[in-house]
Design a protein around this motif. Structure first.
Motif: not given
Ligand SMILES: CC(=O)SCCNC(=O)CCNC(=O)[C@H](O)C(C)(C)COP(=O)(O)OP(=O)(O)OC[C@H]1O[C@@H](n2cnc3c(N)ncnc32)[C@H](O)[C@@H]1OP(=O)(O)O
Ligand SMILES: O=CC(=O)O
Ligand SMILES: [Mg+2]
Length: 356
Positions: A28-39
Protein backbone atom coordinates in the motif's frame (compact mmCIF):
# COMPACT_ATOMS: atom_id res chain seq x y z
CA UNK A 1 11.75 -10.40 -30.82
CA UNK A 2 12.16 -12.99 -28.09
CA UNK A 3 10.30 -16.25 -28.69
CA UNK A 4 7.47 -16.65 -26.16
CA UNK A 5 8.70 -20.16 -25.35
CA UNK A 6 12.03 -18.75 -24.12
CA UNK A 7 10.40 -16.14 -21.94
CA UNK A 8 10.79 -18.15 -18.76
CA UNK A 9 14.34 -19.36 -19.41
CA UNK A 10 17.06 -17.65 -17.31
CA UNK A 11 18.99 -15.02 -19.28
CA UNK A 12 22.37 -16.16 -17.90
CA UNK A 13 23.87 -19.54 -17.02
CA UNK A 14 23.38 -20.12 -13.31
CA UNK A 15 20.71 -17.42 -12.84
CA UNK A 16 17.49 -18.47 -11.07
CA UNK A 17 14.44 -19.37 -13.17
CA UNK A 18 12.13 -16.38 -13.78
CA UNK A 19 8.86 -16.23 -11.82
CA UNK A 20 5.62 -17.18 -13.59
CA UNK A 21 3.31 -15.18 -11.33
CA UNK A 22 4.05 -11.86 -9.64
CA UNK A 23 3.73 -12.33 -5.88
CA UNK A 24 0.83 -10.19 -4.65
CA UNK A 25 1.84 -9.09 -1.17
CA UNK A 26 0.60 -5.89 0.50
CA UNK A 27 2.33 -2.84 -0.96
CA UNK A 28 0.00 0.00 0.00
CA UNK A 29 2.90 2.35 0.66
CA UNK A 30 6.39 2.28 -0.81
CA UNK A 31 8.25 4.30 1.79
CA UNK A 32 11.19 6.26 0.37
CA UNK A 33 14.26 7.04 2.44
CA UNK A 34 17.77 8.21 1.66
CA UNK A 35 20.09 5.51 3.03
CA UNK A 36 22.98 8.00 3.15
CA UNK A 37 21.05 10.37 5.43
CA UNK A 38 21.92 9.34 8.96
CA UNK A 39 18.81 10.84 10.55
CA UNK A 40 16.49 9.03 8.14
CA UNK A 41 18.45 5.79 8.26
CA UNK A 42 18.21 5.78 12.07
CA UNK A 43 14.40 5.79 11.78
CA UNK A 44 14.29 2.89 9.33
CA UNK A 45 14.05 -0.06 11.79
CA UNK A 46 10.98 1.55 13.44
CA UNK A 47 9.42 2.66 10.16
CA UNK A 48 9.88 -0.87 8.78
CA UNK A 49 7.32 -2.12 11.33
CA UNK A 50 4.66 0.24 9.94
CA UNK A 51 5.11 -0.03 6.18
CA UNK A 52 4.55 -2.68 3.53
CA UNK A 53 7.59 -1.66 1.46
CA UNK A 54 10.78 0.18 2.43
CA UNK A 55 12.67 1.68 -0.49
CA UNK A 56 16.28 2.83 -0.30
CA UNK A 57 16.37 5.65 -2.83
CA UNK A 58 19.59 6.25 -4.75
CA UNK A 59 18.21 8.46 -7.56
CA UNK A 60 16.64 11.95 -7.59
CA UNK A 61 16.54 13.65 -4.14
CA UNK A 62 20.02 12.25 -3.42
CA UNK A 63 22.70 14.84 -4.19
CA UNK A 64 25.34 13.90 -6.77
CA UNK A 65 28.08 14.04 -4.14
CA UNK A 66 26.05 11.69 -1.85
CA UNK A 67 25.33 8.93 -4.40
CA UNK A 68 28.09 6.65 -3.15
CA UNK A 69 27.17 7.26 0.49
CA UNK A 70 23.54 6.35 -0.29
CA UNK A 71 24.57 3.12 -2.02
CA UNK A 72 26.94 2.14 0.80
CA UNK A 73 24.29 3.10 3.37
CA UNK A 74 21.74 0.80 1.78
CA UNK A 75 24.20 -2.11 1.76
CA UNK A 76 24.93 -1.54 5.46
CA UNK A 77 21.25 -1.22 6.42
CA UNK A 78 20.26 -4.37 4.51
CA UNK A 79 23.08 -6.37 6.07
CA UNK A 80 22.33 -5.19 9.60
CA UNK A 81 18.55 -5.71 9.62
CA UNK A 82 15.98 -8.39 9.07
CA UNK A 83 12.80 -6.57 8.07
CA UNK A 84 10.60 -9.68 8.31
CA UNK A 85 7.56 -9.44 6.05
CA UNK A 86 8.33 -5.84 5.07
CA UNK A 87 9.75 -5.87 1.57
CA UNK A 88 13.02 -4.08 0.80
CA UNK A 89 13.19 -2.31 -2.55
CA UNK A 90 15.64 0.11 -4.06
CA UNK A 91 15.39 2.84 -6.70
CA UNK A 92 18.63 2.83 -8.68
CA UNK A 93 19.90 5.77 -10.71
CA UNK A 94 18.63 6.22 -14.25
CA UNK A 95 20.11 4.15 -17.06
CA UNK A 96 21.76 7.21 -18.64
CA UNK A 97 23.57 8.16 -15.43
CA UNK A 98 27.19 7.40 -14.45
CA UNK A 99 26.04 5.65 -11.24
CA UNK A 100 23.58 2.98 -12.29
CA UNK A 101 26.08 0.29 -13.28
CA UNK A 102 27.79 0.44 -9.88
CA UNK A 103 24.38 0.58 -8.19
CA UNK A 104 23.31 -2.69 -9.82
CA UNK A 105 26.64 -4.51 -9.50
CA UNK A 106 27.07 -3.56 -5.83
CA UNK A 107 23.50 -4.10 -4.69
CA UNK A 108 22.92 -7.43 -6.42
CA UNK A 109 26.23 -8.95 -5.41
CA UNK A 110 26.24 -7.58 -1.84
CA UNK A 111 22.58 -7.67 -0.78
CA UNK A 112 20.73 -9.36 -3.67
CA UNK A 113 19.34 -11.93 -1.23
CA UNK A 114 17.75 -9.15 0.88
CA UNK A 115 16.21 -7.15 -1.99
CA UNK A 116 12.82 -7.91 -3.47
CA UNK A 117 12.36 -5.33 -6.22
CA UNK A 118 14.56 -2.91 -8.17
CA UNK A 119 12.79 0.25 -9.27
CA UNK A 120 14.12 1.61 -12.56
CA UNK A 121 13.46 5.30 -13.25
CA UNK A 122 12.81 7.09 -16.54
CA UNK A 123 12.03 3.92 -18.51
CA UNK A 124 11.49 4.83 -22.17
CA UNK A 125 10.55 1.49 -23.69
CA UNK A 126 11.00 -2.29 -23.55
CA UNK A 127 14.68 -1.91 -24.51
CA UNK A 128 15.44 -0.43 -21.07
CA UNK A 129 13.83 -3.37 -19.29
CA UNK A 130 15.66 -5.85 -21.58
CA UNK A 131 19.00 -4.25 -20.65
CA UNK A 132 18.29 -4.48 -16.91
CA UNK A 133 16.84 -7.99 -17.29
CA UNK A 134 20.01 -9.46 -18.83
CA UNK A 135 22.35 -7.61 -16.49
CA UNK A 136 20.40 -8.78 -13.44
CA UNK A 137 20.59 -12.38 -14.66
CA UNK A 138 24.38 -12.12 -15.03
CA UNK A 139 24.72 -10.60 -11.57
CA UNK A 140 22.32 -13.08 -9.95
CA UNK A 141 24.44 -15.90 -11.39
CA UNK A 142 27.62 -14.28 -10.07
CA UNK A 143 26.06 -13.81 -6.62
CA UNK A 144 24.59 -17.34 -6.54
CA UNK A 145 21.08 -16.02 -5.90
CA UNK A 146 18.26 -18.55 -5.89
CA UNK A 147 15.33 -16.10 -6.08
CA UNK A 148 15.08 -13.74 -9.08
CA UNK A 149 14.95 -10.01 -8.42
CA UNK A 150 11.84 -8.28 -9.74
CA UNK A 151 11.76 -5.01 -11.67
CA UNK A 152 9.46 -2.02 -11.22
CA UNK A 153 9.40 0.75 -13.85
CA UNK A 154 8.60 4.40 -13.24
CA UNK A 155 6.30 5.88 -15.89
CA UNK A 156 7.79 9.33 -16.14
CA UNK A 157 8.74 10.05 -19.74
CA UNK A 158 6.49 10.81 -22.68
CA UNK A 159 7.93 7.86 -24.60
CA UNK A 160 7.43 5.62 -21.56
CA UNK A 161 3.73 6.48 -21.63
CA UNK A 162 3.54 5.89 -25.39
CA UNK A 163 5.19 2.47 -24.85
CA UNK A 164 3.59 1.52 -21.55
CA UNK A 165 2.04 -1.75 -22.75
CA UNK A 166 5.34 -3.08 -24.12
CA UNK A 167 7.13 -2.01 -20.91
CA UNK A 168 4.60 -3.86 -18.75
CA UNK A 169 5.13 -7.05 -20.77
CA UNK A 170 8.88 -6.75 -21.41
CA UNK A 171 10.07 -9.37 -18.91
CA UNK A 172 8.72 -11.93 -16.46
CA UNK A 173 10.56 -9.85 -13.84
CA UNK A 174 8.13 -6.93 -14.30
CA UNK A 175 6.44 -6.50 -10.90
CA UNK A 176 4.69 -3.19 -11.45
CA UNK A 177 4.74 0.40 -12.64
CA UNK A 178 4.49 3.70 -10.70
CA UNK A 179 3.38 7.02 -12.11
CA UNK A 180 6.18 9.59 -11.77
CA UNK A 181 4.24 12.85 -12.22
CA UNK A 182 7.17 15.20 -11.62
CA UNK A 183 9.53 13.92 -14.31
CA UNK A 184 6.62 13.14 -16.59
CA UNK A 185 5.44 16.75 -16.40
CA UNK A 186 8.93 17.92 -17.37
CA UNK A 187 9.27 15.35 -20.17
CA UNK A 188 5.89 16.37 -21.60
CA UNK A 189 6.74 20.07 -21.23
CA UNK A 190 3.65 20.56 -19.08
CA UNK A 191 3.55 24.01 -17.49
CA UNK A 192 3.25 22.85 -13.89
CA UNK A 193 5.90 23.25 -11.19
CA UNK A 194 4.68 20.62 -8.69
CA UNK A 195 5.41 17.04 -7.63
CA UNK A 196 2.06 15.36 -8.38
CA UNK A 197 -1.37 16.50 -7.33
CA UNK A 198 -3.78 18.84 -9.12
CA UNK A 199 -3.53 22.40 -10.37
CA UNK A 200 -6.13 25.14 -9.84
CA UNK A 201 -5.77 26.27 -13.46
CA UNK A 202 -6.73 22.87 -14.91
CA UNK A 203 -10.51 23.12 -14.74
CA UNK A 204 -13.85 23.10 -16.52
CA UNK A 205 -16.47 25.84 -16.13
CA UNK A 206 -20.25 25.70 -16.40
CA UNK A 207 -21.93 27.58 -19.28
CA UNK A 208 -22.80 31.28 -18.91
CA UNK A 209 -26.30 31.95 -17.61
CA UNK A 210 -26.65 35.50 -18.96
CA UNK A 211 -24.82 38.34 -20.63
CA UNK A 212 -22.17 38.56 -17.92
CA UNK A 213 -19.65 35.84 -18.71
CA UNK A 214 -18.11 36.08 -15.25
CA UNK A 215 -21.31 35.62 -13.19
CA UNK A 216 -22.58 32.38 -11.61
CA UNK A 217 -20.25 30.00 -13.39
CA UNK A 218 -18.99 27.23 -11.16
CA UNK A 219 -15.57 25.79 -11.95
CA UNK A 220 -14.40 22.28 -11.19
CA UNK A 221 -10.75 21.43 -10.88
CA UNK A 222 -9.83 18.39 -13.00
CA UNK A 223 -7.34 15.61 -12.37
CA UNK A 224 -4.19 16.15 -14.46
CA UNK A 225 -3.17 12.50 -13.99
CA UNK A 226 -6.40 10.71 -14.81
CA UNK A 227 -5.47 9.71 -18.37
CA UNK A 228 -2.00 8.45 -17.49
CA UNK A 229 -3.07 6.54 -14.38
CA UNK A 230 -5.89 4.87 -16.31
CA UNK A 231 -3.55 3.89 -19.17
CA UNK A 232 -1.00 2.55 -16.71
CA UNK A 233 -3.64 0.52 -14.87
CA UNK A 234 -4.84 -1.07 -18.13
CA UNK A 235 -1.29 -1.94 -19.22
CA UNK A 236 -0.55 -3.49 -15.81
CA UNK A 237 -3.83 -5.43 -15.62
CA UNK A 238 -3.27 -6.75 -19.14
CA UNK A 239 0.13 -8.15 -18.11
CA UNK A 240 -0.73 -9.30 -14.57
CA UNK A 241 1.49 -6.74 -12.82
CA UNK A 242 0.71 -4.03 -10.25
CA UNK A 243 0.05 -0.29 -10.77
CA UNK A 244 0.94 2.46 -8.23
CA UNK A 245 0.53 6.19 -7.89
CA UNK A 246 3.94 7.78 -7.18
CA UNK A 247 4.89 10.87 -5.15
CA UNK A 248 2.74 13.65 -3.71
CA UNK A 249 5.20 16.44 -2.97
CA UNK A 250 3.07 18.81 -0.87
CA UNK A 251 3.83 17.03 2.40
CA UNK A 252 1.85 19.58 4.44
CA UNK A 253 -1.35 19.10 2.41
CA UNK A 254 -2.43 15.77 3.87
CA UNK A 255 -5.98 16.32 2.63
CA UNK A 256 -5.15 16.65 -1.08
CA UNK A 257 -2.64 13.81 -0.73
CA UNK A 258 -5.43 11.55 0.50
CA UNK A 259 -7.63 12.63 -2.44
CA UNK A 260 -4.89 11.93 -4.99
CA UNK A 261 -4.18 8.53 -3.47
CA UNK A 262 -7.91 7.67 -3.37
CA UNK A 263 -8.39 8.57 -7.04
CA UNK A 264 -5.58 6.15 -7.85
CA UNK A 265 -7.03 3.46 -5.56
CA UNK A 266 -10.47 3.72 -7.16
CA UNK A 267 -8.93 3.50 -10.64
CA UNK A 268 -7.11 0.27 -9.75
CA UNK A 269 -3.77 1.18 -8.16
CA UNK A 270 -2.61 -0.96 -5.24
CA UNK A 271 -0.44 1.64 -3.48
CA UNK A 272 1.47 4.93 -3.61
CA UNK A 273 4.83 6.30 -2.46
CA UNK A 274 5.24 7.80 1.00
CA UNK A 275 7.95 10.45 0.97
CA UNK A 276 7.56 11.50 4.59
CA UNK A 277 6.39 9.56 7.67
CA UNK A 278 3.13 11.57 7.69
CA UNK A 279 2.11 9.97 4.37
CA UNK A 280 2.39 6.38 5.64
CA UNK A 281 -0.95 6.34 7.47
CA UNK A 282 -2.66 8.15 4.60
CA UNK A 283 -1.62 5.39 2.19
CA UNK A 284 -2.58 2.70 4.67
CA UNK A 285 -6.03 4.18 5.13
CA UNK A 286 -6.69 4.76 1.44
CA UNK A 287 -5.32 1.51 0.01
CA UNK A 288 -7.06 -0.71 2.59
CA UNK A 289 -10.69 -0.98 1.47
CA UNK A 290 -13.15 0.73 3.86
CA UNK A 291 -14.93 -1.66 6.27
CA UNK A 292 -18.35 -0.59 4.88
CA UNK A 293 -17.22 -1.48 1.32
CA UNK A 294 -15.85 -4.83 2.48
CA UNK A 295 -19.10 -5.59 4.31
CA UNK A 296 -21.12 -4.73 1.20
CA UNK A 297 -18.85 -6.83 -1.02
CA UNK A 298 -19.16 -9.83 1.30
CA UNK A 299 -22.94 -9.41 1.42
CA UNK A 300 -23.23 -9.36 -2.39
CA UNK A 301 -20.97 -12.42 -2.69
CA UNK A 302 -23.04 -14.28 -0.06
CA UNK A 303 -26.35 -13.42 -1.72
CA UNK A 304 -25.16 -14.12 -5.29
CA UNK A 305 -24.61 -17.83 -4.61
CA UNK A 306 -22.78 -19.28 -7.62
CA UNK A 307 -22.24 -15.73 -8.94
CA UNK A 308 -24.66 -15.99 -11.90
CA UNK A 309 -28.06 -14.43 -12.50
CA UNK A 310 -29.41 -11.16 -11.13
CA UNK A 311 -30.61 -10.23 -7.66
CA UNK A 312 -31.80 -7.01 -6.02
CA UNK A 313 -29.96 -5.98 -2.85
CA UNK A 314 -31.06 -2.78 -1.10
CA UNK A 315 -32.67 -1.59 -4.32
CA UNK A 316 -29.58 -2.17 -6.47
CA UNK A 317 -29.28 -4.76 -9.23
CA UNK A 318 -26.39 -7.20 -8.83
CA UNK A 319 -25.15 -9.67 -11.44
CA UNK A 320 -22.01 -11.49 -12.57
CA UNK A 321 -20.14 -8.24 -13.20
CA UNK A 322 -20.87 -6.62 -9.85
CA UNK A 323 -20.03 -9.82 -7.94
CA UNK A 324 -16.66 -9.86 -9.73
CA UNK A 325 -15.97 -6.31 -8.50
CA UNK A 326 -17.01 -7.37 -5.02
CA UNK A 327 -14.57 -10.29 -5.15
CA UNK A 328 -11.72 -7.88 -5.94
CA UNK A 329 -12.54 -5.85 -2.83
CA UNK A 330 -13.18 -8.88 -0.59
CA UNK A 331 -10.00 -10.69 -1.69
CA UNK A 332 -7.88 -7.59 -1.08
CA UNK A 333 -9.49 -7.18 2.35
CA UNK A 334 -8.80 -10.83 3.24
CA UNK A 335 -5.16 -10.55 2.14
CA UNK A 336 -4.59 -7.38 4.20
CA UNK A 337 -6.53 -8.67 7.22
CA UNK A 338 -4.40 -11.85 7.32
CA UNK A 339 -1.51 -9.78 8.73
CA UNK A 340 -3.45 -7.09 10.55
CA UNK A 341 -5.74 -8.18 13.42
CA UNK A 342 -7.12 -4.63 13.86
CA UNK A 343 -8.19 -4.44 10.23
CA UNK A 344 -9.57 -8.00 10.40
CA UNK A 345 -11.71 -7.04 13.42
CA UNK A 346 -13.01 -3.88 11.69
CA UNK A 347 -13.95 -5.87 8.57
CA UNK A 348 -15.66 -8.61 10.59
CA UNK A 349 -17.62 -6.15 12.73
CA UNK A 350 -18.89 -4.26 9.67
CA UNK A 351 -19.79 -7.52 7.93
CA UNK A 352 -21.71 -8.78 10.95
CA UNK A 353 -23.73 -5.58 11.00
CA UNK A 354 -24.42 -5.71 7.24
CA UNK A 355 -25.45 -9.36 7.21
CA UNK A 356 -27.62 -8.88 10.32
C1 LIG B 1 9.92 13.21 -7.64
C2 LIG B 1 10.60 12.09 -6.81
O1 LIG B 1 11.55 11.49 -7.28
S1 LIG B 1 9.93 11.72 -5.29
C3 LIG B 1 11.04 10.57 -4.58
C4 LIG B 1 12.34 11.20 -4.11
N1 LIG B 1 12.16 12.03 -2.94
C5 LIG B 1 12.33 11.52 -1.72
O2 LIG B 1 12.68 10.35 -1.56
C6 LIG B 1 12.09 12.45 -0.56
C7 LIG B 1 12.13 11.72 0.77
N2 LIG B 1 11.77 12.59 1.83
C8 LIG B 1 12.58 13.59 2.26
O3 LIG B 1 13.68 13.77 1.76
C9 LIG B 1 12.09 14.43 3.41
O4 LIG B 1 10.93 13.87 3.97
C10 LIG B 1 11.75 15.90 3.04
C11 LIG B 1 12.97 16.59 2.43
C12 LIG B 1 10.60 15.94 2.05
C13 LIG B 1 11.31 16.61 4.33
O5 LIG B 1 12.33 16.40 5.27
P1 LIG B 1 12.39 17.26 6.61
O6 LIG B 1 12.34 18.71 6.27
O7 LIG B 1 13.53 16.76 7.42
O8 LIG B 1 11.00 16.87 7.26
P2 LIG B 1 10.64 16.91 8.80
O9 LIG B 1 11.43 17.95 9.53
O10 LIG B 1 9.16 16.99 8.91
O11 LIG B 1 11.10 15.45 9.30
C14 LIG B 1 10.82 15.00 10.58
C15 LIG B 1 11.73 13.84 10.89
O12 LIG B 1 11.40 12.75 10.02
C16 LIG B 1 12.56 12.34 9.30
N3 LIG B 1 12.13 11.98 7.97
C17 LIG B 1 11.67 12.81 7.01
N4 LIG B 1 11.39 12.10 5.90
C18 LIG B 1 11.68 10.82 6.18
C19 LIG B 1 11.60 9.63 5.42
N5 LIG B 1 11.18 9.64 4.16
N6 LIG B 1 11.94 8.49 6.01
C20 LIG B 1 12.40 8.46 7.28
N7 LIG B 1 12.51 9.56 8.04
C21 LIG B 1 12.14 10.73 7.50
C22 LIG B 1 13.48 13.55 9.31
O13 LIG B 1 14.83 13.14 9.15
C23 LIG B 1 13.21 14.17 10.66
O14 LIG B 1 13.97 13.47 11.61
P3 LIG B 1 14.38 14.18 13.03
O15 LIG B 1 13.07 14.34 13.77
O16 LIG B 1 15.28 13.17 13.65
O17 LIG B 1 15.02 15.47 12.68
O1 LIG C 1 10.17 10.01 -9.70
C1 LIG C 1 9.07 10.47 -9.61
C2 LIG C 1 8.62 11.60 -10.33
O2 LIG C 1 7.47 12.02 -10.11
O3 LIG C 1 9.42 12.12 -11.13
MG1 LIG D 1 11.30 11.01 -11.25
Amino acid sequence: MRSPKDFFAPLALGAPAPVREIPVTPSRMIHFFDPGNEKMAAKVPDIAKKVDVLLGNLEDAVRADRKEAARAGLVAIAKANDFGKTQLWTRVNSLDSPWVLDDLVTLVTEIGDKLDVIMVPKVEGAQDIHYVDRLLAQLEARAGLTKPLLVHAILETASGVANVEEIAGASPRMQGISLGPADLAASRRMKTTRVGGGHPGYLVRTDPTGEDLTEGRTTYQQDLWHYTVARMVDACAMHGILPYYGPFGDIRDVVACEDQFRNAFLLGCVGAWSLHPVQIDIAKKVFSPAPSDVAWARKVIAEMGDGTGAVMIDGKMQDDASVKQCRVVAELADALAADDPELAAAYDAATKEALG
